[in-house]
Design an enzyme around this catalytic site. Structure first.
Site, PDB file in Angstrom:
ATOM      1  CG  ASP A  68      -3.539 -46.713  10.058  1.00 39.72           C
ATOM      2  OD1 ASP A  68      -2.633 -45.904  10.334  1.00 39.72           O
ATOM      3  OD2 ASP A  68      -4.124 -47.390  10.910  1.00 39.72           O
ATOM      4  CG  ASP A 119      -6.200 -53.811   9.717  1.00 38.49           C
ATOM      5  OD1 ASP A 119      -6.088 -53.768  10.952  1.00 38.49           O
ATOM      6  OD2 ASP A 119      -5.473 -53.172   8.941  1.00 38.49           O
TER       7      ASP A 119
END
Length: 885
Positions: free
Chosen positions: A488, A597
């Protein structure tokens, strides 16, 4: 009139004063014990009373001086006991998990048993594991279980130190045993049927030899066989035990380092809501669960709203959306995830008593790491095909030569048809069987597994020192094959300032997936070096989540390798990319905080938590690797260590396989070409010592030497390791073939022409052959250090263990020949003979250098040979440890 106190009056006053003081202290002790229900205090108080009664009884039977001594001894002993109790009490208060809140106790503590509860651990754990609603109703439902555990749906358990200790003692703690990798069971050697068969054969040979040839020479064949079997078995046992303990010590360090990584949970104790580590949960606790939480233990649903959990981690992928309620399914399991709703649960089983604990127990028993599974396949197939073939040939040829009259002892044939007795024939046949069995047992390749465990243990230690924790040690091996790192924005920020992007040199692509818009994501990726300043973003390097989602499956597989930045994406888009990369054969590592996630984290091969924003304990718990220094270089370090484990294992395989094949072929030629009996001659000792030394002692030394090799920078210049490729590469085949040919040629020249070339007798020639064989393996250790590099001495000074082991081998070799020559049936060598042995052996260095200029084909070498096409292929092993999700 003044009454002067007599001497006896003083004594009576002192006794009275002492008795009163002692009684008061005992009374205070008893009151404290009653309030705190401390069993130790009651026992000590009772002991003090018994001491007092014993002192009183002594006053009636002993002299005054003796009574005073006993009285003072009793008083001082009691005072010491009381002071010790005060110290223990203070220490217990300091070590308490949580201070007892200064409020009234809501739970009726009068019901609580100090040591026993109304339901046993096995019954309570089985209730949830089996989802047994009938059993639950028979126990009075959830309310009945609450009552049996002295808990309350609103107030929880009492929760003081003694209560927590009793619950932990009876129902266990909420911790899981770290997996233990076993490369060999110590006791398995002496459980095998073949071991007892060979002992019976050795005993017969021992008896026959002494009976017919006398003690002086008749003991040799049976005695040598027995000694070899016991020495071989004991050395293997001790070595495997030591390697396992070394590995377990490293795992314990990981446990200590990651002890604080357990995430916090909300519980109610004594009417108050508090946060504790999941490892401190006990049976009877009331736990609050929210969406995104991981269930910390097995338990029962108390109350809540629309609770749905994902139970796929228990082995059934279809159970990813299970509704939990009071009536039909009140059962909750440890390590499942809450995907919707909230609830309160009653804990009924913790740690290894949970269903997850059962899974770990069943999967961890004698399991192997993925690399160790490949090595085990290699050991098994090599032993079955190579060693079995050679030893079978030795057996057949030896028997044929015996019955054809070609073996001689004392100048005459050992077997003459119609003249040799049955007992003599049986003796010779059992001797051949014994020697063949010894050769087969000596071809042990367990050192392949030793080096894996040593490498993994040392890599774990190095990473802990580098502020990288490995909650899942198997991830270190998997990192050797990682070809893509999906990260990310926050984790990618750590790339700024990293050294020359070694990830690009290592053939590992880094892909940034972010919620930012495409222009912001492109700017960030350019600033951090993922994109080049003038790179054209229209060729597929940058995309959006929606665009990637709208591709057809074929388009996604075609474009996914070139995508470096994906902007405006959701967690499902990230999951889709990871799945697509895995379909193309990539090994994926996901780096970030791992909290938003969950599905992507479960899909990845390796999960890397980077401590960037705060200290997210949930993200840590879901990770395989935790970097604590906010530096992406730590990820590169793990990548390098993972590749080093595989590389060092391959080095050892090349060394040990070369040594094994050479010793096998040399022993085979020695047995089938000798005109005298190989069973009786003193040269049998050379064969046994050679096999034991080369294949077990040298194997351990080499495993330690290669296991301690630190990763070099050359590892980061190579592509990731393809897990589908054979463990033994074409480069290794080339290196091994050259060394085997040269060593066998030299050894056979020494065996057949050594006496005439060097003008020495047979015993000296045999000793020189043995010395050359050992020095060959010393030089071979250096050749194996670099599988494809020309300079085999690069970085040698960094590995002091390697140098020390080589020196140890050389010293032991000299001691065996020069000091233990009589016991080993060797002959001492002069300095010229030593120089000849060393010079011939060291000639394999230039041979190893020259052969590295020979190119190798891309096609795996075994595939060229139809007979051995499956010999060194990797097959998935059912014994591999699964990763814990």
């Amino acid at each position: 009139m003044v009454i002067k106190p007599t001497k006896s009056c003083h004594k009576l006053w002192r006794v009275a004063f002492t008795a009163v003081r002692f009684s008061r202290e005992l009374l205070a002790l008893l009151i404290t014990a009653k309030k705190r229900r401390n069993h130790k205090r009651w026992r000590l108080a009772f002991a003090g009373i018994c001491c007092t009664r014993f002192w009183v009884s002594l006053t009636k039977r002993t002299s005054p001086h003796q009574r005073w001594r006993m009285a003072f001894a009793t008083i001082y002993s009691s005072r010491i006991l009381i002071s010790l109790l005060e110290e223990v009490d203070a220490k217990n208060n300091e070590n308490a998990l949580h201070d007892v809140p200064p409020i009234s106790i809501v739970v009726d503590s009068s019901r609580e048993s100090s040591s026993l509860f109304k339901v046993d651990q096995e019954s309570l754990a089985a209730l949830v594991k089996d989802k047994n609603l009938d059993h639950l109703r028979r126990l009075g439902g959830v309310e009945g279980i609450l009552s049996d555990l002295y808990s309350d749906a609103q107030a929880g358990i009492h929760g003081d130190v003694e209560d927590l200790r009793h619950r932990s003692q009876i129902y266990g703690s909420n911790t899981y045993k770290t997996f233990r990798v076993s490369c060999f069971q110590v006791s398995e050697i002496y459980k095998s049927f073949s071991f007892y068969i060979i002992l019976f054969v050795a005993a017969y040979l021992f008896w026959y030899g002494i009976h017919y040839h006398g003690l002086r020479s008749g003991w040799k064949l049976g005695g040598y066989t027995t000694i070899f079997c016991f020495v071989s078995g004991i050395s293997l046992s001790l070595t495997n035990f030591g390697v396992e303990k070394f590995f377990e010590k490293s795992l314990n360090e990981v446990e200590k380092a990651t002890r604080g990584l357990g995430h916090l949970v909300d519980v109610v104790r004594n009417g108050m809501k508090k946060q504790i580590s999941e490892t401190q949960i006990v049976v009877g606790d009331i736990v609050h669960l929210e969406t995104g939480d991981q269930v910390p233990a097995d338990g029962l649903f108390l109350s809540g709203q629309s609770l749905k959990v994902n139970e796929s981690s228990l082995g059934d992928p279809s159970q990813n959306f299970v509704e939990v309620n009071c009536n039909l399914n009140p059962f909750l399991f440890s390590r499942t995830n809450v995907i919707d709703g909230s609830a309160r649960m009653l804990v009924t089983a913790v740690g290894m008593n949970t269903r997850w604990g059962d899974e770990k127990s069943s999967t961890n028993h004698n399991k192997k790491t993925p690399l160790q599974a490949r090595v085990h396949n290699l050991e098994t197939l090599a032993r079955r095909k190579v060693c079995f073939t050679v030893t079978s040939l030795v057996l057949v040829v030896s028997l044929a030569r015996l019955f054809s009259g070609n073996t001689k002892y004392g100048g005459s044939s050992e077997f003459i048809g119609g003249k040799t007795s049955v007992s003599d024939t049986f003796y010779h046949v059992t001797g051949i069987i014994a020697v063949t069995h010894v050769m087969a047992e000596a071809m042990d390749l367990d050192s392949f597994s030793w080096v894996v465990m040593i490498c993994l243990a040392l890599s774990i230690k190095r990473m802990i020192r580098g502020k990288v924790f490995i909650p899942e040690p198997l991830a270190c091996e998997t990192m050797a094959s990682v070809s893509s790192i999906v990260t990310d924005k926050a984790a990618a920020s750590m790339l700024k300032g990293s050294r020359q992007f070694e990830d690009l040199k290592a053939g590992v692509s880094i892909k940034i997936i972010t919620e930012e818009d495409i222009s912001t994501a492109t700017t960030i990726a350019t600033e951090w070096g993922i994109l080049q300043p003038n790179q054209d973003t229209n060729i597929g390097a940058v995309t959006t989540g929606e665009e990637f989602r709208n591709y057809t499956p074929e388009e996604r597989r075609e474009k996914v390798d070139g995508i470096l930045v994906m902007a405006q994406c959701s967690p499902l888009d990230k999951l889709l990319m990871v799945q697509c990369l895995k379909q193309k054969g990539h090994v994926i590592a996901v780096a970030g905080n791992l909290t938003d996630d969950v599905l992507t984290s479960k899909e990845a091969d390796v999960r890397i938590f980077m401590r960037i924003q705060g200290d997210c304990l949930i993200g840590k718990k879901r990770s395989d690797i935790v970097t604590m220094d906010d530096n992406f270089d730590s990820v590169m370090m793990v990548l390098k260590q993972g590749r080093s484990i595989l590389n060092n294992t391959q080095k050892h395989i090349q060394f040990q396989f070369t040594a094994t094949v050479v010793s096998l072929l040399n022993s085979f030629i020695f047995v089938v070409t000798a005109s005298w009996s190989p069973n009786i001659d003193d040269r049998l000792v050379h064969t046994l010592v050679q096999l034991l030394w080369v294949n077990q002692i040298m194997g351990l030394f080499a495993a330690m030497a290669f296991g301690t090799e630190q990763p070099g920078e050359e590892l980061m210049e190579k592509p990731p390791v393809d897990r589908s490729q054979p463990l033994v590469t074409n480069i290794m085949w080339r290196n091994m073939a050259a060394q085997v040919v040269y060593q066998i040629v030299i050894l056979e020249i020494l065996d057949f022409r050594g006496q005439s070339i060097f003008q020495v007798n047979d015993e000296v020639n045999d000793t020189m052959s043995f010395v050359v064989l050992i020095f060959f393996q010393v030089v071979n250790m250096f050749n194996a250090r670099k599988l494809d590099e020309k300079n085999i001495f690069t970085g040698i000074r960094k590995n002091r263990v390697f140098i020390a082991i080589v020196a140890t081998i050389i010293v032991l070799e000299v001691v065996m020949v020069e000091l233990l020559h009589q016991f080993m049936s060797f002959q001492r060598l002069d300095w010229l003979q030593w120089m000849v042995c060393i010079g011939v052996s060291f000639a394999s260095w230039p041979i190893g250098l020259v052969v590295k200029f020979v190119p190798v084909p891309d096609k795996p070498f075994p595939s060229f040979l139809g007979l051995f096409s499956t010999l060194f292929k990797f097959k998935p092993d059912s014994q591999t440890i699964p990763r814990s999700d």
